[in-house]
Write a protein that holds these residues in place. Structure first.
Motif, mmCIF file in Angstrom:
data_model
loop_
_atom_site.group_PDB
_atom_site.id
_atom_site.type_symbol
_atom_site.label_atom_id
_atom_site.label_comp_id
_atom_site.label_asym_id
_atom_site.label_seq_id
_atom_site.Cartn_x
_atom_site.Cartn_y
_atom_site.Cartn_z
ATOM 1 N N ALA A 882 -7.368 25.544 31.412
ATOM 2 C CA ALA A 882 -7.236 25.831 32.839
ATOM 3 C C ALA A 882 -8.093 27.017 33.269
ATOM 4 N N ASP A 883 -8.365 27.933 32.353
ATOM 5 C CA ASP A 883 -9.165 29.126 32.677
ATOM 6 C C ASP A 883 -10.111 29.394 31.519
ATOM 7 N N ARG A 884 -11.325 28.883 31.633
ATOM 8 C CA ARG A 884 -12.268 28.988 30.523
ATOM 9 C C ARG A 884 -12.785 30.409 30.313
ATOM 10 N N MET A 885 -12.487 31.304 31.210
ATOM 11 C CA MET A 885 -12.848 32.708 31.024
ATOM 12 C C MET A 885 -11.754 33.500 30.307
ATOM 13 N N LEU A 886 -10.645 32.824 29.978
ATOM 14 C CA LEU A 886 -9.512 33.517 29.362
ATOM 15 C C LEU A 886 -9.828 33.852 27.909
ATOM 16 N N ALA A 887 -9.583 35.105 27.546
ATOM 17 C CA ALA A 887 -9.785 35.526 26.154
ATOM 18 C C ALA A 887 -8.783 34.824 25.254
ATOM 19 N N THR A 888 -9.212 34.496 24.039
ATOM 20 C CA THR A 888 -8.385 33.704 23.134
ATOM 21 C C THR A 888 -7.130 34.453 22.718
ATOM 22 N N ASP A 889 -7.243 35.764 22.472
ATOM 23 C CA ASP A 889 -6.042 36.507 22.048
ATOM 24 C C ASP A 889 -5.011 36.558 23.180
ATOM 25 N N THR A 890 -5.474 36.609 24.435
ATOM 26 C CA THR A 890 -4.562 36.597 25.572
ATOM 27 C C THR A 890 -3.878 35.244 25.705
ATOM 28 N N ALA A 891 -4.634 34.160 25.457
ATOM 29 C CA ALA A 891 -4.039 32.819 25.504
ATOM 30 C C ALA A 891 -2.968 32.678 24.436
ATOM 31 N N LEU A 892 -3.223 33.194 23.237
ATOM 32 C CA LEU A 892 -2.218 33.159 22.175
ATOM 33 C C LEU A 892 -0.999 33.970 22.566
ATOM 34 N N GLN A 893 -1.216 35.141 23.155
ATOM 35 C CA GLN A 893 -0.096 35.982 23.586
ATOM 36 C C GLN A 893 0.797 35.236 24.571
ATOM 37 N N ARG A 894 0.184 34.545 25.523
ATOM 38 C CA ARG A 894 0.975 33.820 26.524
ATOM 39 C C ARG A 894 1.767 32.687 25.881
ATOM 40 N N ALA A 895 1.126 31.961 24.975
ATOM 41 C CA ALA A 895 1.818 30.856 24.311
ATOM 42 C C ALA A 895 2.969 31.371 23.458
ATOM 43 N N GLN A 896 2.787 32.485 22.791
ATOM 44 C CA GLN A 896 3.867 33.056 21.988
ATOM 45 C C GLN A 896 5.003 33.542 22.885
ATOM 46 N N GLY A 897 4.651 34.055 24.058
ATOM 47 C CA GLY A 897 5.689 34.473 25.000
ATOM 48 C C GLY A 897 6.539 33.299 25.452
ATOM 49 N N LEU A 898 5.919 32.139 25.710
ATOM 50 C CA LEU A 898 6.668 30.945 26.088
ATOM 51 C C LEU A 898 7.588 30.499 24.957
ATOM 52 N N ALA A 899 7.101 30.594 23.720
ATOM 53 C CA ALA A 899 7.928 30.211 22.582
ATOM 54 C C ALA A 899 9.129 31.136 22.444
ATOM 55 N N ILE A 900 8.929 32.422 22.676
ATOM 56 C CA ILE A 900 10.026 33.394 22.572
ATOM 57 C C ILE A 900 11.087 33.122 23.634
ATOM 58 N N ASP A 901 10.659 32.702 24.807
ATOM 59 C CA ASP A 901 11.609 32.456 25.900
ATOM 60 C C ASP A 901 12.436 31.188 25.682
ATOM 61 N N ASN A 902 12.034 30.353 24.742
ATOM 62 C CA ASN A 902 12.748 29.116 24.443
ATOM 63 C C ASN A 902 13.731 29.387 23.306
ATOM 64 N N ALA A 903 15.021 29.113 23.551
ATOM 65 C CA ALA A 903 16.047 29.419 22.550
ATOM 66 C C ALA A 903 15.790 28.698 21.234
ATOM 67 N N ASP A 904 15.175 27.517 21.273
ATOM 68 C CA ASP A 904 14.941 26.748 20.059
ATOM 69 C C ASP A 904 13.807 27.318 19.207
ATOM 70 N N THR A 905 12.904 28.074 19.815
ATOM 71 C CA THR A 905 11.735 28.585 19.077
ATOM 72 C C THR A 905 11.597 30.093 19.185
ATOM 73 N N ALA A 906 12.657 30.801 19.582
ATOM 74 C CA ALA A 906 12.556 32.259 19.770
ATOM 75 C C ALA A 906 12.446 33.018 18.451
ATOM 76 N N HIS A 907 12.953 32.447 17.374
ATOM 77 C CA HIS A 907 12.839 33.086 16.056
ATOM 78 C C HIS A 907 11.349 33.215 15.710
ATOM 79 N N PRO A 908 10.932 34.381 15.197
ATOM 80 C CA PRO A 908 9.497 34.576 14.932
ATOM 81 C C PRO A 908 8.912 33.612 13.903
ATOM 82 N N PHE A 909 9.763 32.938 13.135
ATOM 83 C CA PHE A 909 9.261 31.926 12.212
ATOM 84 C C PHE A 909 8.457 30.860 12.952
ATOM 85 N N PHE A 910 8.853 30.548 14.175
ATOM 86 C CA PHE A 910 8.236 29.450 14.905
ATOM 87 C C PHE A 910 6.959 29.849 15.638
ATOM 88 N N TRP A 911 6.814 31.133 15.969
ATOM 89 C CA TRP A 911 5.653 31.533 16.769
ATOM 90 C C TRP A 911 4.833 32.654 16.137
#
Length: 931
Positions: A882-911
């Motif tokens: 969606a944003d080709r100018m987005l830095a890769t580490d920032t994209a990973l940070q956002r995806a990990q944040g979504l995983a943390i907000d999900n009760a099923d994947t909040a454990h750091p094992f999953f993200w």
């Protein structure tokens, strides 16, 4: 060869008197430094001869002396056994009708064991290589010393085998050189090989020296209790050789009586000084002072007083005096030691050790200004030593850091504080850290776009160093084998190849230095200066690197406007224990994930970053250069605050506050920030998923050995334990769809084979995504290094290139130009246990892909669950699509944040398993740096 004539006797006397063997023996000992045994009568070339079997005092090589009478008088010819026909000719024998084979048989019969007919060139090569190794060791350039000792040992063992004094002496030197580089596994293997041979030596001196070597190696390894036992054993053996005991020595010391001088007394003195130095490490300064005082007395009483050894002993006496509170005496001893060494060797590597010891003594007395001056002088000398010199170790700089921080605290001027911190930063960069890799730095430099010739030269040098490293490993494997198991021809071939490859690497380094002087820093051992590093950072970024000692450590946090250097109240063992505990909470046991210790995660954050929490709160991107135990844990799993509940969603994870990038080294970070790819690769995407591991195994030839092979070719049986990964196909397809790219290439099932990486077009892909099994050493049969499993071959592999396993060393030799390589497999950021212990900031497969040319990487630190990984990758690459100018580490940070907000994947094992490796500003689709 020497010839001696004596015409003082009449012909009648010469015809009746026996040949004066004793006189010849004395002459050879005095003039040729050879010890000769009994004489053997020979009839050769028409002459009656006597042959003396001799050994060189200097290098233990077999020599021969031939004695005869003729009209000219007493004739003596002396030289190497290979020169027997010539020696006989010199003293009058007719050798025209005698074959060289007959000469060889005769010479071989003189010794109870086979004696090779070695050449003068062979002997010179050993002598020159050994001399070069010792000179390199004096400069603390142990990498060069190792190369030279390998070259000497190749000739020595080929000619004389293991059971020879010179061979064992060379092996002991090599064991020490490896220990100085903290390759203790290889060092101990050599001691195990040489030890039994030395135990059988008729010379007591050999066994005393072995104990001394073992003491020094144990001390370098940090096992000072064991080192103390070996050191005492060495001293006791030297006492027996000199005919003295410690009670007599103490009486002589306090009564100032003369003791009988022996040739072994300097060795006893040096052994006592070594024992004293180790006693200081086990906090017994009183005993240490007594031992080193005795050492000085013994040296002063000996016939031979090596001045450089006197300097060593005075330096230890200075440290011991400081440890018992005699500061003035310590200063005087140090000044004498420094003055003496400077007069003998100038300001060389030996001076570094003395100045560091003097600095430690001042810091112990809280004389911080004086301590800083001494450390400053030591560091200035260390910077002039060859690249790779082990001049300064981490623990030796910790007192310097304490002195600097104490002085800085008393300063009111921020500029003065910054100056001191900058000086400390520069010192940290030259500290020896095992695993610091020149190839990693060169790989980042290779991405420069301004000069294609430079990139090619760097690539050639990188490949040469890789080949050299691989050969060193093979030589080490053969060298450590017992003589009965070693393939001498293979060892000779490997050593010759290693020598040639070393010359090639040196030539390429010289070309880089000559043709591209702007990259002069690659001839040096330290990182870019602080101003260059700070200028590479943005205002909301920080770079964290660590100096980890045995008992204490330091954090360096560099920001655009300033630098923070703070103590960490934990050493390597403490940090390892905490990290191991956290890793247990990221493993599956009994089909479920363990509980992650939130409190210990916060404890580790506080331990590392507690002193800089305020400036760190302003950071949006943290670049981490981890090493040692910290290299095995993603920093995003740390907690910035104390947990208030057991709900992982509520925990204050560091990754929710900032994007996190793991950089291989400070040099690579600066290079990545200051270079741009010449152009984006033309093909958008290469995917590897779910290779076919099953299938009928090809029939083995009747004579095929099922055991591991020395070439490292994967056995077909390795595939039997691997499960298929069908979910990875959907994962990769989902990523392709999220990125919205056309023309992606996806290989799976039987097409996901090793040839995909070797078809010549690998460097044309912008993004490479590998979703398969990563295999660590020991996980499958005969796996000696990390690798990735690809499709099972349908035929017996004839080489590593077609065996279905792509090992780390094979990856490193590939040509990759991708902006991003994703290794969606288990443990791709981790190497073997020995690699991690050596302190690599980036190890295993990740390191290999970076070396191959990947500009950035996405790697894992533990077993990753398929469904959660697919979801994480989909979210990450959807953000990039969606944003080709987005830095890769920032994209990973956002995806990990979504995983943390999900009760099923909040454990750091999953993200938490995924880490981004690069400089932090890389994007997948564009080459410009972004925020």
């Amino acid at each position: 060869m020497v010839r001696v004539s004596d015409q003082s006797q009449s012909a009648a006397q010469r015809s009746h008197d026996p040949l004066p063997v004793d006189q010849v023996t004395e002459f050879l000992l005095a003039n040729q430094r050879s010890i000769c045994g009994d004489a053997v009568d020979l009839s050769w070339g028409g002459l009656q001869l006597r042959a003396l079997k001799c050994r060189s005092v200097d290098d233990s090589w077999p020599m021969i002396a031939l004695i005869s009478y003729d009209a000219a008088g007493l004739q003596v010819a002396y030289g190497m056994p290979a020169a027997f026909p010539y020696l006989a000719h010199v003293i009058g024998a007719d050798v025209s009708s005698v074959s060289r084979q007959d000469a060889a048989s005769l010479v071989a019969g003189l010794w109870p064991t086979p004696v090779p007919l070695a050449s003068v060139a062979d002997r010179r090569r050993i002598k020159d290589s050994w001399s070069a190794a010792r000179k390199a060791s004096v400069k603390l350039d142990f990498a060069t010393a190792q190369e030279q000792l390998d070259a000497a040992l190749e000739v020595q063992t080929r000619l004389f085998g293991d059971a020879d004094f010179t061979t064992t002496a060379l092996l002991l030197d090599l064991a020490m050189v490896l220990a100085y580089q903290e390759d203790f596994e290889a060092s101990q293997a050599i001691i195990r090989r040489a030890g039994p041979l030395i135990d059988q030596s008729p010379r007591a001196e050999d066994r005393a020296r072995l104990a001394g070597y073992q003491a020094s190696i144990a001390a370098l390894q940090g096992d000072h209790v064991v080192a103390s036992e070996f050191a005492k054993n060495a001293t006791d053996k030297w006492r027996q050789i000199t005919g003295s005991d410690d009670q007599q020595a103490l009486l002589s010391l306090f009564q100032a009586d003369e003791i009988q001088a022996t040739d072994a007394q300097p060795e006893l003195a040096l052994s006592l000084a070594r024992e004293a130095a180790i006693l200081l490490k086990v906090n017994d300064p009183v005993s240490a002072y007594a031992k080193v005082s005795e050492a000085l007395f013994v040296l002063n009483s000996s016939r031979v007083k090596p001045p450089i050894w006197r300097s060593e002993i005075l330096g230890v006496l200075g440290e011991a005096s400081s440890a018992i509170g005699r500061a003035s005496a310590a200063e005087a001893f140090f000044e004498k030691a420094i003055s003496l060494r400077r007069s003998l060797q100038g300001d060389g590597a030996g001076m570094v050790r003395l100045l560091l010891a003097k600095g430690r003594a001042y810091q112990r007395e809280e004389m911080n200004a004086n301590a800083i001056i001494s450390f400053r002088q030591a560091i200035k000398i260390a910077k002039e030593l060859p690249r790779g010199s082990v001049a300064v170790r981490v623990d030796e700089l910790i007192p310097f850091a304490k002195a600097v921080l104490a002085e800085a605290e008393a300063m009111s001027s921020e500029d003065d504080k910054l100056g001191l911190m900058t000086e400390l930063y520069d010192a940290f960069q030259i500290a020896f850290v095992p695993g610091r890799d020149e190839v990693i730095d060169l790989a980042s430099l290779q991405m420069a776009d301004a000069d294609p010739q430079l990139a090619k030269l760097v690539s050639n040098l990188k490949q040469s160093i890789l080949a050299q490293s691989e050969l060193q490993g093979k030589v080490a494997i053969e060298r450590e084998k017992p003589a009965a198991e070693r393939d001498d021809k293979l060892f000779e071939l490997l050593t010759k190849r290693l020598e040639d490859q070393t010359i090639q690497s040196a030539r390429l380094r010289d070309l880089l230095k000559k043709n591209h002087p702007e990259y002069q820093r690659f001839g040096e051992s330290h990182a870019p200066d602080l101003n260059l590093l700070r200028s590479a950072l943005k205002h909301d970024e920080a770079l964290a690197s660590f100096l980890i000692g045995r008992d204490a450590s330091f954090l360096q946090l560099v920001m655009r406007d300033r630098i923070y250097i703070t103590p960490i109240a934990a050493g390597e063992e403490d940090l390892s224990r905490i990290v191991r505990g956290l890793r247990k909470g990221l493993e599956i046991e009994g089909g479920s994930v363990n509980e992650f210790n939130l409190e210990d995660s916060h404890l580790l954050y506080q331990t590392l970053f507690g002193a800089v929490s305020e400036p760190l709160s302003r950071v949006k991107r943290l670049i981490v250069v981890p090493n040692g135990p910290l290299s095995t844990l993603p920093f995003g799993t740390l907690l910035t605050g104390f947990p208030t509940s057991d709900d992982y969603r509520d925990a204050p994870w560091l990754v929710k506050r900032m994007a996190i990038t793991h950089a291989p080294s400070v040099v690579s970070f600066v290079n990545l920030r200051s270079t741009r790819p010449a152009k984006a690769p033309g093909k958008p995407f290469l995917g590897i998923a779910n290779p076919r591991f099953s299938g009928p195994a090809p029939a083995l030839p009747a004579d095929a050995a099922p055991s591991c092979n020395p070439e490292g070719i994967a056995l077909h049986s390795r595939f039997d334990s691997l499960e298929q990964l069908p979910d990875t196909i959907d994962e990769v397809r989902s990523v392709i769809a999220s990125l919205r790219v056309d023309g992606a290439d996806l290989f799976s099932d039987r097409s996901a084979k090793e040839e995909v990486f070797r078809n010549g077009s690998l460097n044309q892909y912008n993004l490479i995504y590998v979703a398969t099994h990563a295999v660590m050493p020991g996980e499958v049969a005969c796996q000696r290094e990390p690798g990735i499993a690809l499709a099972r071959p349908s035929e017996i592999a004839s080489s590593r290139a077609t065996d279905g396993f792509l090992d780390a060393s094979e990856v490193a030799a590939l040509q990759i130009s991708a902006n991003l390589v994703v290794l969606s497999a288990c443990n791709t950021a981790t190497g073997s246990n020995s690699t991690v212990q050596k302190g690599d900031a980036l190890s295993g497969l990740a390191e290999s892909f970076f070396v191959a040319g990947a500009r950035s990487l996405l790697v894992t630190h533990w077993q990753v669950p398929s469904a959660a990984t697919a979801s994480l990758m989909r979210d990450m690459f959807s953000a990039i699509g969606a944003d080709r100018m987005l830095a890769t580490d920032t994209a990973l940070q956002r995806a990990q944040g979504l995983a943390i907000d999900n009760a099923d994947t909040a454990h750091p094992f999953f993200w938490g398993a995924f880490s981004f490796v690069g400089s932090g500003t890389e994007t997948v689709f564009v080459n410009e740096a972004v925020s």
